[in-house]
Design a protein around this motif. Structure first.
Motif, short mmCIF file in Angstrom:
data_model
loop_
_atom_site.label_atom_id
_atom_site.label_comp_id
_atom_site.label_asym_id
_atom_site.label_seq_id
_atom_site.Cartn_x
_atom_site.Cartn_y
_atom_site.Cartn_z
N PRO A 82 0.85 -1.19 0.00
CA PRO A 82 0.00 0.00 0.00
C PRO A 82 0.89 1.25 0.00
CG PRO A 82 -0.68 -1.55 1.71
CD PRO A 82 0.64 -2.03 1.18
N VAL A 83 0.68 2.15 -0.97
CA VAL A 83 1.51 3.35 -1.04
C VAL A 83 0.65 4.62 -0.98
CG1 VAL A 83 3.32 2.18 -2.39
CG2 VAL A 83 1.57 3.53 -3.57
N GLY A 84 1.26 5.68 -0.47
CA GLY A 84 0.59 6.97 -0.39
C GLY A 84 1.61 8.07 -0.52
N GLY A 85 1.12 9.28 -0.79
CA GLY A 85 2.05 10.38 -0.92
C GLY A 85 1.39 11.73 -0.84
N LEU A 86 2.22 12.72 -0.62
CA LEU A 86 1.80 14.11 -0.53
C LEU A 86 2.77 14.92 -1.37
CD1 LEU A 86 0.22 16.46 0.97
CD2 LEU A 86 2.09 16.40 2.64
N ASP A 87 2.26 15.85 -2.19
CA ASP A 87 3.17 16.69 -2.97
C ASP A 87 2.50 18.03 -3.23
OD1 ASP A 87 5.89 16.12 -4.77
OD2 ASP A 87 4.65 17.76 -5.55
N ALA A 88 3.33 19.08 -3.30
CA ALA A 88 2.81 20.43 -3.51
C ALA A 88 2.35 20.66 -4.95
CB ALA A 88 3.89 21.45 -3.14
N SER A 89 2.80 19.83 -5.89
CA SER A 89 2.46 20.04 -7.30
C SER A 89 1.20 19.26 -7.67
CB SER A 89 3.62 19.62 -8.20
OG SER A 89 3.18 19.53 -9.55
N ALA A 90 0.13 19.96 -7.95
CA ALA A 90 -1.12 19.31 -8.36
C ALA A 90 -0.92 18.58 -9.69
CB ALA A 90 -2.24 20.34 -8.48
N THR A 91 -0.09 19.17 -10.56
CA THR A 91 0.20 18.53 -11.85
C THR A 91 0.79 17.14 -11.64
OG1 THR A 91 0.81 20.70 -12.70
CG2 THR A 91 1.43 18.79 -14.03
N LEU A 92 1.85 17.09 -10.82
CA LEU A 92 2.56 15.82 -10.65
C LEU A 92 1.69 14.81 -9.90
CD1 LEU A 92 6.22 17.05 -10.00
CD2 LEU A 92 5.22 16.13 -12.11
N VAL A 93 0.94 15.26 -8.90
CA VAL A 93 0.05 14.33 -8.18
C VAL A 93 -0.98 13.75 -9.15
CG1 VAL A 93 -1.72 14.15 -6.37
CG2 VAL A 93 0.42 15.36 -5.91
N GLY A 94 -1.43 14.56 -10.11
CA GLY A 94 -2.36 14.05 -11.12
C GLY A 94 -1.77 12.89 -11.91
N TYR A 95 -0.50 13.02 -12.30
CA TYR A 95 0.16 11.93 -13.02
C TYR A 95 0.31 10.70 -12.13
CZ TYR A 95 1.43 15.61 -16.39
OH TYR A 95 1.40 16.63 -17.29
N ALA A 96 0.63 10.94 -10.86
CA ALA A 96 0.80 9.81 -9.93
C ALA A 96 -0.52 9.06 -9.75
CB ALA A 96 1.33 10.32 -8.59
N ARG A 97 -1.61 9.81 -9.65
CA ARG A 97 -2.93 9.17 -9.49
C ARG A 97 -3.28 8.32 -10.69
NH1 ARG A 97 -5.61 14.52 -7.03
NH2 ARG A 97 -5.31 14.05 -4.81
N ALA A 98 -2.95 8.84 -11.89
CA ALA A 98 -3.26 8.10 -13.12
C ALA A 98 -2.44 6.81 -13.19
CB ALA A 98 -2.99 8.98 -14.34
N ALA A 99 -1.19 6.88 -12.71
CA ALA A 99 -0.30 5.71 -12.81
C ALA A 99 -0.58 4.68 -11.72
CB ALA A 99 1.15 6.17 -12.73
N MET A 100 -1.08 5.16 -10.55
CA MET A 100 -1.28 4.26 -9.40
C MET A 100 -2.66 4.49 -8.82
SD MET A 100 2.51 4.64 -7.64
CE MET A 100 2.54 6.43 -7.77
N PRO A 101 -3.69 3.97 -9.49
CA PRO A 101 -5.07 4.27 -9.08
C PRO A 101 -5.38 3.84 -7.65
CG PRO A 101 -5.01 3.11 -11.20
CD PRO A 101 -3.62 3.09 -10.66
N GLY A 102 -4.64 2.87 -7.14
CA GLY A 102 -4.93 2.40 -5.78
C GLY A 102 -4.24 3.19 -4.69
N ALA A 103 -3.39 4.12 -5.09
CA ALA A 103 -2.59 4.84 -4.09
C ALA A 103 -3.38 5.96 -3.44
CB ALA A 103 -1.33 5.40 -4.75
N ARG A 104 -2.97 6.32 -2.22
CA ARG A 104 -3.60 7.41 -1.48
C ARG A 104 -2.74 8.66 -1.67
NH1 ARG A 104 -5.91 8.74 3.46
NH2 ARG A 104 -5.91 11.00 3.45
N LEU A 105 -3.15 9.58 -2.56
CA LEU A 105 -2.27 10.69 -2.94
C LEU A 105 -2.95 12.03 -2.71
CD1 LEU A 105 -1.19 8.90 -6.20
CD2 LEU A 105 0.33 9.38 -4.28
#
Ligand SMILES: C[S@@+](CC[C@H](N)C(=O)[O-])C[C@H]1O[C@@H](n2cnc3c(N)ncnc32)[C@H](O)[C@@H]1O
Length: 232
Positions: A82-105
């Motif tokens: 199970p992976v999760g993350g926090l980042d200040a860039s909405a752009t990059l978090v958007g890419y992370a969500r698309a790549a890892m739909p199960g992650a808590r971002l």
């Protein structure tokens, strides 16, 4: 107009011509510049080594502060942790969500890291050098320690003892004038190993270990270190 690091991370875009999803996430996260053209195999190897060093398994959860597009989390997500993350860039978090739909971002500032929801391991790769001050860094370390059940790792920290060498390499790699123009007003926070050790001790962490960075094809590696610590 002065560009800030935040502007730069917000302006990153996915390059869909890259050969794999991981390669696209790595490039979006900045592992594609002249001094950080890291290959996928070397990146997977470093993630595996760090995961092994911490004791991450598919049964343990891993949260990253400053996860960006998720290049560091990606191999662990693939392996089933199970992976999760926090980042200040909405752009990059958007890419992370698309790549890892199960992650808590989540999108947000590291200084506001939630400490109520606990994760086994809390890490941060290549992020502390963008923090404004040591005081800010100390606040984030306290939150990481409070959030982690088992251990934390602060990875790819810019070593204060190697500041001059690091800057000479970076400026020399593209020509000093071009570097100064490209990175005007964009400073890195260099952190002394002793400051790091003392700060983590003050947070009652144990087994504090500071190790040289080792990452093939990564020009910054000789000037960076990794820090590992356990919660009690
Ligand atoms: C070099 S990228 C690293 C991304 C990812 N950790 C990796 O290893 O691929 C640096 C990231 O740190 C994030 N960042 C920098 N300062 C931050 C802060 N104060 N709060 C949250 N995120 C921050 C940026 O938005 C960017 O995504």
């Amino acid at each position: 107009v002065t560009r800030t690091w935040k502007d730069i991370w917000e302006a990153r875009r996915i390059d869909s011509t890259r050969p794999s999803q991981l390669a696209q996430l790595m490039a979006a996260d900045g592992l594609d510049s002249g001094f950080s053209e890291v290959g996928e195999a070397a990146w997977r190897a470093v993630a595996a080594r760090i995961g092994g060093r911490l004791g991450v398994t598919p049964a343990s959860s891993l949260f990253e502060v400053g996860c960006g597009a998720g290049a560091f989390l990606y191999p662990f997500d693939e392996a089933g942790s199970p992976v999760g993350g926090l980042d200040a860039s909405a752009t990059l978090v958007g890419y992370a969500r698309a790549a890892m739909p199960g992650a808590r971002l989540d999108v947000g500032d590291a200084a506001k890291l939630d400490i109520d929801e606990k994760w086994d391991f809390v890490v941060s790769f290549g992020v502390f050098l963008y923090f404004p001050t040591l005081e800010y860094a100390a606040g984030v370390l306290a939150r990481m320690a409070a959030k982690a059940r088992r251990g934390i790792a602060i990875l790819d920290v810019a070593d204060a003892a190697k500041r001059a060498e690091a800057m000479a390499m970076r400026r020399g790699s593209m020509g000093a004038a071009e570097y100064d123009d490209k990175y005007r007003g964009l400073d890195h926070l260099f952190i002394a190993r002793d400051w790091m050790r003392d700060t983590l001790r003050g947070l009652n962490l144990t087994d504090i270990a500071i190790e040289d960075q080792s990452l093939a094809d990564y020009g910054n590696a000789p000037f960076r270190y990794n820090v590992f610590a356990r919660t009690r």
